[in-house]
Design a protein around this motif. Sequence first.
Motif, PDB file in Angstrom:
ATOM      1  N   ILE A  89       0.824  -1.215   0.000  1.00 30.66           N
ATOM      2  CA  ILE A  89       0.000   0.000   0.000  1.00 30.66           C
ATOM      3  C   ILE A  89       0.860   1.268   0.000  1.00 30.66           C
ATOM      4  O   ILE A  89       0.353   2.357   0.261  1.00 30.66           O
ATOM      5  CB  ILE A  89      -0.996   0.004   1.182  1.00 30.66           C
ATOM      6  N   THR A  90       2.128   1.111  -0.339  1.00 31.81           N
ATOM      7  CA  THR A  90       3.042   2.261  -0.376  1.00 31.81           C
ATOM      8  C   THR A  90       2.516   3.353  -1.307  1.00 31.81           C
ATOM      9  O   THR A  90       2.499   4.535  -0.941  1.00 31.81           O
ATOM     10  CB  THR A  90       4.446   1.813  -0.817  1.00 31.81           C
ATOM     11  N   PHE A  91       2.099   2.978  -2.500  1.00 28.23           N
ATOM     12  CA  PHE A  91       1.621   3.952  -3.475  1.00 28.23           C
ATOM     13  C   PHE A  91       0.409   4.717  -2.944  1.00 28.23           C
ATOM     14  O   PHE A  91       0.353   5.944  -3.034  1.00 28.23           O
ATOM     15  CB  PHE A  91       1.279   3.269  -4.806  1.00 28.23           C
ATOM     16  N   GLN A  92      -0.562   3.996  -2.381  1.00 32.74           N
ATOM     17  CA  GLN A  92      -1.766   4.650  -1.874  1.00 32.74           C
ATOM     18  C   GLN A  92      -1.442   5.609  -0.734  1.00 32.74           C
ATOM     19  O   GLN A  92      -2.007   6.698  -0.658  1.00 32.74           O
ATOM     20  CB  GLN A  92      -2.797   3.616  -1.402  1.00 32.74           C
ATOM     21  N   ILE A  93      -0.530   5.222   0.143  1.00 33.49           N
ATOM     22  CA  ILE A  93      -0.150   6.118   1.243  1.00 33.49           C
ATOM     23  C   ILE A  93       0.536   7.358   0.679  1.00 33.49           C
ATOM     24  O   ILE A  93       0.227   8.480   1.079  1.00 33.49           O
ATOM     25  CB  ILE A  93       0.760   5.407   2.258  1.00 33.49           C
ATOM     26  N   ARG A  94       1.471   7.156  -0.247  1.00 33.33           N
ATOM     27  CA  ARG A  94       2.160   8.307  -0.863  1.00 33.33           C
ATOM     28  C   ARG A  94       1.165   9.250  -1.522  1.00 33.33           C
ATOM     29  O   ARG A  94       1.262  10.463  -1.377  1.00 33.33           O
ATOM     30  CB  ARG A  94       3.180   7.834  -1.889  1.00 33.33           C
ATOM     31  N   GLN A  95       0.218   8.701  -2.269  1.00 34.30           N
ATOM     32  CA  GLN A  95      -0.805   9.524  -2.920  1.00 34.30           C
ATOM     33  C   GLN A  95      -1.585  10.323  -1.887  1.00 34.30           C
ATOM     34  O   GLN A  95      -1.817  11.513  -2.062  1.00 34.30           O
ATOM     35  CB  GLN A  95      -1.761   8.652  -3.736  1.00 34.30           C
ATOM     36  N   ALA A  96      -2.012   9.667  -0.822  1.00 35.67           N
ATOM     37  CA  ALA A  96      -2.821  10.328   0.202  1.00 35.67           C
ATOM     38  C   ALA A  96      -2.062  11.453   0.899  1.00 35.67           C
ATOM     39  O   ALA A  96      -2.608  12.534   1.115  1.00 35.67           O
ATOM     40  CB  ALA A  96      -3.316   9.305   1.233  1.00 35.67           C
ATOM     41  N   ILE A  97      -0.802  11.213   1.246  1.00 35.21           N
ATOM     42  CA  ILE A  97      -0.071  12.251   1.987  1.00 35.21           C
ATOM     43  C   ILE A  97       0.422  13.378   1.090  1.00 35.21           C
ATOM     44  O   ILE A  97       0.715  14.464   1.584  1.00 35.21           O
ATOM     45  CB  ILE A  97       1.102  11.667   2.813  1.00 35.21           C
ATOM     46  N   ASN A  98       0.476  13.145  -0.216  1.00 32.58           N
ATOM     47  CA  ASN A  98       0.960  14.182  -1.138  1.00 32.58           C
ATOM     48  C   ASN A  98      -0.142  15.081  -1.667  1.00 32.58           C
ATOM     49  O   ASN A  98       0.139  16.049  -2.360  1.00 32.58           O
ATOM     50  CB  ASN A  98       1.720  13.547  -2.298  1.00 32.58           C
ATOM     51  N   ILE A  99      -1.380  14.768  -1.356  1.00 34.21           N
ATOM     52  CA  ILE A  99      -2.480  15.602  -1.817  1.00 34.21           C
ATOM     53  C   ILE A  99      -2.515  16.871  -0.977  1.00 34.21           C
ATOM     54  O   ILE A  99      -2.620  16.825   0.234  1.00 34.21           O
ATOM     55  CB  ILE A  99      -3.821  14.849  -1.727  1.00 34.21           C
ATOM     56  N   GLU A 100      -2.405  17.985  -1.655  1.00 30.24           N
ATOM     57  CA  GLU A 100      -2.475  19.272  -0.962  1.00 30.24           C
ATOM     58  C   GLU A 100      -3.937  19.712  -0.933  1.00 30.24           C
ATOM     59  O   GLU A 100      -4.493  20.155  -1.921  1.00 30.24           O
ATOM     60  CB  GLU A 100      -1.630  20.320  -1.703  1.00 30.24           C
ATOM     61  N   ASN A 101      -4.571  19.543   0.189  1.00 29.12           N
ATOM     62  CA  ASN A 101      -5.964  19.957   0.311  1.00 29.12           C
ATOM     63  C   ASN A 101      -6.316  20.162   1.776  1.00 29.12           C
ATOM     64  O   ASN A 101      -5.478  20.067   2.648  1.00 29.12           O
ATOM     65  CB  ASN A 101      -6.892  18.929  -0.341  1.00 29.12           C
ATOM     66  N   THR A 102      -7.573  20.394   2.001  1.00 33.40           N
ATOM     67  CA  THR A 102      -8.053  20.620   3.365  1.00 33.40           C
ATOM     68  C   THR A 102      -8.842  19.420   3.855  1.00 33.40           C
ATOM     69  O   THR A 102      -9.825  19.554   4.569  1.00 33.40           O
ATOM     70  CB  THR A 102      -8.931  21.879   3.415  1.00 33.40           C
ATOM     71  N   TRP A 103      -8.417  18.227   3.482  1.00 33.81           N
ATOM     72  CA  TRP A 103      -9.141  16.996   3.808  1.00 33.81           C
ATOM     73  C   TRP A 103      -9.542  16.927   5.277  1.00 33.81           C
ATOM     74  O   TRP A 103     -10.703  16.816   5.604  1.00 33.81           O
ATOM     75  CB  TRP A 103      -8.309  15.778   3.424  1.00 33.81           C
ATOM     76  N   SER A 104      -8.582  16.984   6.172  1.00 33.67           N
ATOM     77  CA  SER A 104      -8.900  16.772   7.585  1.00 33.67           C
ATOM     78  C   SER A 104      -9.599  17.962   8.219  1.00 33.67           C
ATOM     79  O   SER A 104     -10.130  17.841   9.314  1.00 33.67           O
ATOM     80  CB  SER A 104      -7.644  16.413   8.379  1.00 33.67           C
ATOM     81  N   VAL A 105      -9.631  19.083   7.553  1.00 31.37           N
ATOM     82  CA  VAL A 105     -10.270  20.256   8.128  1.00 31.37           C
ATOM     83  C   VAL A 105     -11.743  20.334   7.750  1.00 31.37           C
ATOM     84  O   VAL A 105     -12.605  20.489   8.600  1.00 31.37           O
ATOM     85  CB  VAL A 105      -9.541  21.547   7.679  1.00 31.37           C
TER      86      VAL A 105
END
Length: 130
Positions: A4-20
């Motif tokens: 799941i390395t690719f999926q984690i990298r994709q998720a952490i590299n997205i610049e957005n306000t996801w958690s907010v």
Amino acid sequence: MKDITFQIRQAINIENTWSVSIFFDFINEIKSQGLVPNHWAGEENWATVDYEGKLSIYLWKKYPMMFVSKEFEAQVGQLKKHQLLEIVVVNSFVERNLVVTDPDLEYLFEYGVNLNGFSVEEFWFYTNSI
């Protein structure tokens, strides 16, 4: 084993306000589809989602990523339209068949996780307070 390395990298590299803000909009969408999100007291990093009384999803609040039980993949199919969301389908939340092959991602986990074989529940546990 499922890397799941690719999926984690994709998720952490997205610049957005996801958690907010997007996370909570997503939770409202989940509710509208008959899914039941759960947050535990003091829990800031994860939510789980039930479908018909069964645990079906682990949803990471910090990053746009979720783990879906294969049993419920069809029921959450509508959620795949979210381009920001990385979705990992697993056979079981307790089966230790996930791996992360990039040591640079170790900072996401508390000490003790075996990146060469862990379960979704262990992923949740080792990233819960980071």
